[in-house]
Design a protein around this motif. Structure first.
Motif, PDB file in Angstrom:
ATOM      1  N   PHE A  92     -47.585 -23.838 -62.964  1.00  0.00           N
ATOM      2  CA  PHE A  92     -47.319 -22.239 -62.725  1.00  0.00           C
ATOM      3  C   PHE A  92     -47.785 -21.588 -61.609  1.00  0.00           C
ATOM      4  O   PHE A  92     -47.308 -21.079 -60.839  1.00  0.00           O
ATOM      5  CB  PHE A  92     -47.342 -21.554 -64.109  1.00  0.00           C
ATOM      6  N   PRO A  93     -49.309 -21.586 -61.486  1.00  0.00           N
ATOM      7  CA  PRO A  93     -49.898 -21.018 -60.324  1.00  0.00           C
ATOM      8  C   PRO A  93     -49.305 -21.373 -59.035  1.00  0.00           C
ATOM      9  O   PRO A  93     -48.889 -20.455 -58.196  1.00  0.00           O
ATOM     10  CB  PRO A  93     -51.437 -21.023 -60.516  1.00  0.00           C
ATOM     11  N   ARG A  94     -49.261 -22.407 -58.796  1.00  0.00           N
ATOM     12  CA  ARG A  94     -48.710 -22.961 -57.629  1.00  0.00           C
ATOM     13  C   ARG A  94     -47.362 -22.927 -57.343  1.00  0.00           C
ATOM     14  O   ARG A  94     -47.003 -22.328 -55.983  1.00  0.00           O
ATOM     15  CB  ARG A  94     -49.019 -24.787 -57.687  1.00  0.00           C
ATOM     16  N   TRP A  95     -46.509 -23.029 -58.323  1.00  0.00           N
ATOM     17  CA  TRP A  95     -45.060 -22.716 -58.445  1.00  0.00           C
ATOM     18  C   TRP A  95     -44.883 -21.067 -57.994  1.00  0.00           C
ATOM     19  O   TRP A  95     -43.971 -20.673 -56.961  1.00  0.00           O
ATOM     20  CB  TRP A  95     -44.423 -22.933 -59.696  1.00  0.00           C
ATOM     21  N   ALA A  96     -45.595 -20.326 -58.544  1.00  0.00           N
ATOM     22  CA  ALA A  96     -45.418 -18.932 -58.211  1.00  0.00           C
ATOM     23  C   ALA A  96     -45.650 -18.430 -56.918  1.00  0.00           C
ATOM     24  O   ALA A  96     -45.220 -17.692 -56.232  1.00  0.00           O
ATOM     25  CB  ALA A  96     -46.265 -17.827 -59.277  1.00  0.00           C
ATOM     26  N   ASP A  97     -46.707 -19.042 -56.407  1.00  0.00           N
ATOM     27  CA  ASP A  97     -47.263 -18.949 -55.072  1.00  0.00           C
ATOM     28  C   ASP A  97     -46.272 -19.514 -54.158  1.00  0.00           C
ATOM     29  O   ASP A  97     -45.874 -18.570 -53.110  1.00  0.00           O
ATOM     30  CB  ASP A  97     -48.642 -19.501 -54.825  1.00  0.00           C
ATOM     31  N   GLN A  98     -45.842 -20.541 -54.304  1.00  0.00           N
ATOM     32  CA  GLN A  98     -44.665 -21.209 -53.353  1.00  0.00           C
ATOM     33  C   GLN A  98     -43.529 -20.350 -53.424  1.00  0.00           C
ATOM     34  O   GLN A  98     -42.843 -20.104 -52.137  1.00  0.00           O
ATOM     35  CB  GLN A  98     -44.367 -22.493 -53.807  1.00  0.00           C
ATOM     36  N   LEU A  99     -43.133 -19.876 -54.555  1.00  0.00           N
ATOM     37  CA  LEU A  99     -41.711 -19.092 -54.735  1.00  0.00           C
ATOM     38  C   LEU A  99     -41.992 -17.641 -54.018  1.00  0.00           C
ATOM     39  O   LEU A  99     -41.130 -17.292 -53.294  1.00  0.00           O
ATOM     40  CB  LEU A  99     -41.422 -18.694 -56.099  1.00  0.00           C
ATOM     41  N   ARG A 100     -43.398 -17.127 -53.910  1.00  0.00           N
ATOM     42  CA  ARG A 100     -43.440 -15.934 -53.466  1.00  0.00           C
ATOM     43  C   ARG A 100     -43.530 -16.090 -51.857  1.00  0.00           C
ATOM     44  O   ARG A 100     -43.001 -15.280 -50.964  1.00  0.00           O
ATOM     45  CB  ARG A 100     -44.864 -15.277 -53.549  1.00  0.00           C
ATOM     46  N   GLN A 101     -44.130 -17.311 -51.378  1.00  0.00           N
ATOM     47  CA  GLN A 101     -44.009 -17.649 -49.747  1.00  0.00           C
ATOM     48  C   GLN A 101     -42.649 -17.717 -49.594  1.00  0.00           C
ATOM     49  O   GLN A 101     -42.442 -17.488 -48.110  1.00  0.00           O
ATOM     50  CB  GLN A 101     -44.888 -18.618 -49.733  1.00  0.00           C
ATOM     51  N   ILE A 176     -45.507 -13.588 -67.422  1.00  0.00           N
ATOM     52  CA  ILE A 176     -44.605 -13.654 -66.108  1.00  0.00           C
ATOM     53  C   ILE A 176     -43.403 -12.845 -66.479  1.00  0.00           C
ATOM     54  O   ILE A 176     -42.922 -12.923 -67.450  1.00  0.00           O
ATOM     55  CB  ILE A 176     -44.349 -15.025 -65.577  1.00  0.00           C
ATOM     56  N   ARG A 177     -43.175 -12.188 -65.229  1.00  0.00           N
ATOM     57  CA  ARG A 177     -41.941 -11.557 -65.396  1.00  0.00           C
ATOM     58  C   ARG A 177     -40.600 -12.096 -65.380  1.00  0.00           C
ATOM     59  O   ARG A 177     -40.159 -12.548 -64.172  1.00  0.00           O
ATOM     60  CB  ARG A 177     -41.971 -10.202 -64.438  1.00  0.00           C
ATOM     61  N   THR A 178     -39.910 -12.764 -66.280  1.00  0.00           N
ATOM     62  CA  THR A 178     -38.897 -13.602 -66.268  1.00  0.00           C
ATOM     63  C   THR A 178     -37.826 -13.279 -65.172  1.00  0.00           C
ATOM     64  O   THR A 178     -37.347 -14.024 -64.509  1.00  0.00           O
ATOM     65  CB  THR A 178     -38.215 -13.836 -67.605  1.00  0.00           C
ATOM     66  N   PRO A 179     -37.299 -12.075 -65.233  1.00  0.00           N
ATOM     67  CA  PRO A 179     -36.122 -11.793 -64.232  1.00  0.00           C
ATOM     68  C   PRO A 179     -36.526 -12.095 -62.884  1.00  0.00           C
ATOM     69  O   PRO A 179     -35.759 -12.638 -61.966  1.00  0.00           O
ATOM     70  CB  PRO A 179     -35.763 -10.179 -64.572  1.00  0.00           C
ATOM     71  N   SER A 180     -37.911 -11.881 -62.285  1.00  0.00           N
ATOM     72  CA  SER A 180     -38.453 -11.863 -61.223  1.00  0.00           C
ATOM     73  C   SER A 180     -38.390 -13.335 -60.920  1.00  0.00           C
ATOM     74  O   SER A 180     -38.252 -14.120 -59.787  1.00  0.00           O
ATOM     75  CB  SER A 180     -39.765 -11.365 -60.880  1.00  0.00           C
ATOM     76  N   LEU A 181     -38.936 -14.268 -62.051  1.00  0.00           N
ATOM     77  CA  LEU A 181     -39.144 -15.696 -61.658  1.00  0.00           C
ATOM     78  C   LEU A 181     -37.666 -16.361 -61.677  1.00  0.00           C
ATOM     79  O   LEU A 181     -37.605 -17.081 -60.586  1.00  0.00           O
ATOM     80  CB  LEU A 181     -39.544 -16.335 -62.914  1.00  0.00           C
ATOM     81  N   LEU A 182     -36.688 -16.085 -62.250  1.00  0.00           N
ATOM     82  CA  LEU A 182     -35.509 -16.543 -62.122  1.00  0.00           C
ATOM     83  C   LEU A 182     -34.858 -16.295 -60.945  1.00  0.00           C
ATOM     84  O   LEU A 182     -33.952 -16.716 -59.984  1.00  0.00           O
ATOM     85  CB  LEU A 182     -34.499 -16.158 -63.303  1.00  0.00           C
ATOM     86  N   ALA A 183     -35.041 -14.801 -60.355  1.00  0.00           N
ATOM     87  CA  ALA A 183     -34.643 -14.247 -58.984  1.00  0.00           C
ATOM     88  C   ALA A 183     -35.279 -15.157 -57.951  1.00  0.00           C
ATOM     89  O   ALA A 183     -34.619 -15.566 -56.813  1.00  0.00           O
ATOM     90  CB  ALA A 183     -34.923 -12.900 -59.079  1.00  0.00           C
ATOM     91  N   ALA A 184     -36.522 -15.424 -58.336  1.00  0.00           N
ATOM     92  CA  ALA A 184     -37.260 -16.423 -57.072  1.00  0.00           C
ATOM     93  C   ALA A 184     -36.745 -17.821 -57.145  1.00  0.00           C
ATOM     94  O   ALA A 184     -36.523 -18.212 -56.054  1.00  0.00           O
ATOM     95  CB  ALA A 184     -38.663 -16.101 -57.456  1.00  0.00           C
ATOM     96  N   LEU A 185     -36.481 -18.043 -58.263  1.00  0.00           N
ATOM     97  CA  LEU A 185     -35.911 -19.663 -58.068  1.00  0.00           C
ATOM     98  C   LEU A 185     -34.310 -19.734 -57.509  1.00  0.00           C
ATOM     99  O   LEU A 185     -34.115 -20.764 -56.668  1.00  0.00           O
ATOM    100  CB  LEU A 185     -35.841 -19.997 -59.548  1.00  0.00           C
ATOM    101  N   THR A 186     -33.724 -18.620 -57.739  1.00  0.00           N
ATOM    102  CA  THR A 186     -32.364 -18.817 -57.338  1.00  0.00           C
ATOM    103  C   THR A 186     -32.337 -18.560 -55.810  1.00  0.00           C
ATOM    104  O   THR A 186     -31.695 -19.280 -55.068  1.00  0.00           O
ATOM    105  CB  THR A 186     -31.399 -17.357 -57.698  1.00  0.00           C
ATOM    106  N   ALA A 187     -33.436 -17.651 -55.375  1.00  0.00           N
ATOM    107  CA  ALA A 187     -33.199 -17.295 -53.888  1.00  0.00           C
ATOM    108  C   ALA A 187     -33.896 -18.654 -53.180  1.00  0.00           C
ATOM    109  O   ALA A 187     -33.339 -18.911 -52.004  1.00  0.00           O
ATOM    110  CB  ALA A 187     -34.308 -16.156 -53.677  1.00  0.00           C
ATOM    111  N   ALA A 188     -34.826 -19.402 -53.882  1.00  0.00           N
ATOM    112  CA  ALA A 188     -35.675 -20.619 -53.318  1.00  0.00           C
ATOM    113  C   ALA A 188     -34.611 -21.701 -53.285  1.00  0.00           C
ATOM    114  O   ALA A 188     -34.456 -22.437 -52.196  1.00  0.00           O
ATOM    115  CB  ALA A 188     -36.812 -21.045 -54.244  1.00  0.00           C
TER     116      ALA A 188
END
Length: 402
Positions: A92-101, A176-188
């Motif tokens: 999770f920490p690596r995924w969150a960082d990659q999605l943010r970048q 983790i804030r779920t809507p932000s996670l799913l939005a980030a996955l969608t955008a990625a």
């Protein structure tokens, strides 16, 4: 890697699988029965939950989830689900960082720690068993005095005054804030070339000879999507996607209801766990309050009785929170299998159809590990943990000769 992959379902599991496959160079199409979430709606860290956005997701346990990521340890786990959870916890920490970048979206992954509270003999005994189990897994869990709890979380002081109450602190709990996670996955996924098709009802999933295809009804027009592999991640609707899967009786939707309250600013530091109920404090001062377990079929919606129970829970544990403003309330349907194990792997009699579903209350937490295991399996590589315990075949209804 099979070049073209169709993922059926745009929840946490489906989007995570699509994201992982895109990272490995696959051409991915994601199909969902609802309108695919607009990633721009949750692209800022200060945005709050949108009740309307959650409400429009008919099948959406992912979009309704609280985002609690309990402690886990992959290195010491022997139970299959603990291994899956532990591997996800590591990713999770690596995924969150990659999605943010990649997307600029902050998922608000936070190692905030979690309090586990109990005040009845049964709840205390259950927690003692959990503490012993965590100790076997080398997961840090420390009994705390009620005075320490009140010092760390002043809003819980009234509850901590109970002579029968007990508290434990677990530092490796994330949220983790779920809507932000799913939005980030969608955008990625979109940034990596994936096509997302929303509002598409899947009519059939099949393979004939060398042809693997999904038949969809999109805006009133029926069409076929051809692929080298198909991954079905329909959550509680997985069993109704296609008769070909033989999973129509394998998943039970379990409804959960959540309240969202606004305290103005953050006044709780860690997640508060009390049996199956919880308080999740967000960075912007909102607090999620949940939840329940109801077997009501595919019926969405909140009920006055459950919301009243949640408010009573708040009054008992954190009276100050009872005075907070209610923003909204919603429900989600969790997909539960008959043995409690998710389904992860290839359909037994298929060369190109895979299933990833049935993660019940842990879909968010188990998504990264599930994605890696499915992608490895599609590639013909060995996953980081055995997925045999999650075999799809044992969940299929068997036909007997008359």
């Amino acid at each position: 890697m099979k070049e073209k992959v169709i993922v059926v379902g745009a929840g946490a599991i489906g989007l995570s699988i699509a994201y992982e496959l895109c990272q490995r160079g696959a051409q991915v199409t994601v199909v969902d029965r609802d309108q695919v979430f607009d990633s721009r709606a949750s692209s800022t860290s200060s945005s709050t939950y949108s009740g309307s956005a959650v409400a429009t997701r008919r099948s959406a346990s992912s979009w309704a989830a609280s985002g609690i990521l309990p402690p886990a340890n992959f290195d010491s786990a022997t139970d299959p689900i603990d291994q899956l959870r532990g591997y996800s916890h590591r990713l999770f920490p690596r995924w969150a960082d990659q999605l943010r970048q990649t997307t600029g979206i902050d998922c608000q992954l936070e190692r905030c720690g979690g309090w586990y509270l109990a005040d009845t003999p049964g709840e205390i005994a259950a927690m003692m068993g959990m503490v012993n189990y965590w100790q076997e897994l080398a997961i840090e869990c420390e009994a705390k005095s009620l005075a320490e709890l009140a010092t760390k979380e002043p809003l819980l002081s009234p509850w901590a005054s109970s002579a029968k109450a007990k508290a434990w602190w677990v530092p490796d709990e994330y949220q983790i804030r779920t809507p932000s996670l799913l939005a980030a996955l969608t955008a990625a996924c979109q940034a990596n070339g994936a096509e997302l098709i929303g509002g598409a009802n899947v009519i059939d999933v099949d393979e004939t000879g060398a042809s693997t295809h999904v038949t969809i009804d999109h805006t009133g027009k029926r069409s076929k999507l051809i692929a080298d592999a198909i991954v079905v991640c329909g959550g509680s609707w997985t069993g109704s996607v296609a008769a070909r899967l033989k999973l129509s009786h394998s998943l039970i939707p379990i409804r959960g209801q959540i309240l969202l309250l606004d305290m103005g600013h953050r006044q709780l530091s860690g997640v508060i766990n009390f049996g199956n109920r919880y308080l999740v404090p967000r960075q912007n001062g909102s607090v999620l309050v949940g939840s329940c377990e109801e077997e009501v079929g595919h019926q969405h919606g909140t009920t006055p009785s459950i919301l009243a129970d949640l408010r009573e829970f708040i009054r008992n544990v954190c009276p100050e929170l009872a005075r907070a403003t209610q923003i909204t309330a919603w429900s989600g349907l969790r997909p539960m299998t008959f043995d409690g194990f998710p389904m992860i792997g290839k359909l037994p009699d298929s060369d190109a159809i895979y299933v990833a579903s049935g993660h019940y209350r842990s879909g968010i937490h188990l998504a990264p590990a599930t994605a890696v295991c499915i992608a490895d399996t599609i590639e013909g590589a060995t996953p980081p943990l055995s997925i045999q315990p999650f075999a799809v075949g044992k969940q299929q209804q068997q036909t007997t000769a008359c």
